[in-house]
Design an enzyme around this catalytic site. Sequence first.
Site, PDB file in Angstrom:
ATOM      1  N   LYS A   1       0.840  -1.208   0.000  1.00 40.39           N
ATOM      2  CA  LYS A   1       0.000   0.000   0.000  1.00 40.39           C
ATOM      3  C   LYS A   1       0.867   1.247   0.000  1.00 40.39           C
ATOM      4  O   LYS A   1       0.626   2.194  -0.759  1.00 40.39           O
ATOM      5  CB  LYS A   1      -0.914  -0.001   1.215  1.00 40.39           C
ATOM      6  CG  LYS A   1      -1.799   1.241   1.332  1.00 40.39           C
ATOM      7  CD  LYS A   1      -2.192   1.557   2.760  1.00 40.39           C
ATOM      8  CE  LYS A   1      -1.033   2.128   3.550  1.00 40.39           C
ATOM      9  NZ  LYS A   1      -1.434   2.574   4.903  1.00 40.39           N
TER      10      LYS A   1
ATOM     11  N   CYS B   1     -25.156   3.573   7.976  1.00 43.40           N
ATOM     12  CA  CYS B   1     -25.904   3.174   6.779  1.00 43.40           C
ATOM     13  C   CYS B   1     -27.084   4.098   6.503  1.00 43.40           C
ATOM     14  O   CYS B   1     -27.451   4.308   5.344  1.00 43.40           O
ATOM     15  CB  CYS B   1     -26.399   1.728   6.921  1.00 43.40           C
ATOM     16  SG  CYS B   1     -25.082   0.492   7.097  1.00 43.40           S
TER      17      CYS B   1
ATOM     18  N   CYS C   1     -26.041  -1.647  -1.442  1.00 46.75           N
ATOM     19  CA  CYS C   1     -24.960  -2.315  -0.723  1.00 46.75           C
ATOM     20  C   CYS C   1     -25.402  -3.682  -0.226  1.00 46.75           C
ATOM     21  O   CYS C   1     -26.339  -3.788   0.589  1.00 46.75           O
ATOM     22  CB  CYS C   1     -24.508  -1.467   0.447  1.00 46.75           C
ATOM     23  SG  CYS C   1     -23.210  -2.219   1.453  1.00 46.75           S
TER      24      CYS C   1
ATOM     25  N   CYS D   1     -26.065   6.777   4.206  1.00 50.53           N
ATOM     26  CA  CYS D   1     -25.349   6.355   2.998  1.00 50.53           C
ATOM     27  C   CYS D   1     -26.273   6.278   1.780  1.00 50.53           C
ATOM     28  O   CYS D   1     -27.333   5.641   1.831  1.00 50.53           O
ATOM     29  CB  CYS D   1     -24.690   5.002   3.235  1.00 50.53           C
ATOM     30  SG  CYS D   1     -23.701   4.434   1.827  1.00 50.53           S
TER      31      CYS D   1
ATOM     32  N   CYS E   1     -18.774   4.754   6.239  1.00 49.92           N
ATOM     33  CA  CYS E   1     -18.703   3.288   6.285  1.00 49.92           C
ATOM     34  C   CYS E   1     -17.675   2.861   7.332  1.00 49.92           C
ATOM     35  O   CYS E   1     -16.636   2.287   7.035  1.00 49.92           O
ATOM     36  CB  CYS E   1     -18.342   2.733   4.906  1.00 49.92           C
ATOM     37  SG  CYS E   1     -18.709   0.977   4.710  1.00 49.92           S
TER      38      CYS E   1
END
Length: 328
Positions: free
Chosen positions: A210, A310, A319, A313, A303
């Site tokens: 990463k 949620c 999702c 969102c 998230c």
Amino acid sequence: MAGVRMVTRSRSRGPGAGPRGGGEEAAQLRRGEAAAEGKKSHSPAKRQRKTQKLSVAYEVSDHEKGEGAKPPGTPGWEPLAWRQQLLNIRTMRSEKDAPVDQLGAEHCYDPSAPPKVRRYQVLLSLMLSSQTKDQVTAGAMQRLCARGLTVDSILQTDDSTLGTLIYPVGFWRSKVKYIKQTSAILQQRYGGDIPATVAELVALPGVGPKMAHLAMAVAWGAVSGIAVDTHVHRIANRLGWTKTATKSPEKTRAALEAWLPRCGRVGAGGASLSLPPPLTSHLHRELWSEINGLLVGFGQQTCLPVHPRCQDCLNRGLCPAARSLCGP
């Protein structure tokens, strides 16, 4: 140092106690921390006249080796609603007010320093950021840059002082050792600069995949792959952006690179994605370089690892994980 400011204060659980987390980079840090504590305490074939049936094997590029990769010309797997999910996340992230937006690696260096020094500072900020909140990383970089952060200055700083400067980043004792080792390698082999390939970067002590992909993007301006941390790993699996559930960030990176196009209009092999309007204009950009910052901020604000929001969102109805996480 310009461009760095503290947003919140993070309380440490004491020397050597970093944030909880998993993954290869975290395991490497834990092993290093334990060690630090202990120390402290053929020929050509004949030409055939008859036509023969040939068996063709495809040579697959690195970014196609993930789950779901198929030979050229074969339709590949992709998540059903990923375009709309991506557009929704962009909408939710339009304010750019997550910690990563002000304190990410692209902000944690001295802009007045020479290019080579800036690249070194970017790499160091990434090494410090592993298993550490952005606010804490930014504070450590602020203290280091105030003293003049270069390869030479780090090599001239004793371990105790360096530890004091970077504390309370996660696994700070291991990071002192890795920073010193990596700085010595950079001085001896690269003239004080950082490598310009992922392979050379991940060969440095304390540098994981990463970090390497982010260093390529921020320090060199090159898109070498998708940088996947715990946020990207978690969200990609929740959204169904991996063909099957993945168990590590590196597995997630391979899975994402197998289907996610580098650019919004062009897929693998130069084929058009045939995006329906009006999404085409929104997706016309480098997706691989965008995904990390986009999803990290989304993971910091909405998230969340535990108790995701949620209800706030836009992807709640798209999702696959929303029902099990937050109910109907």
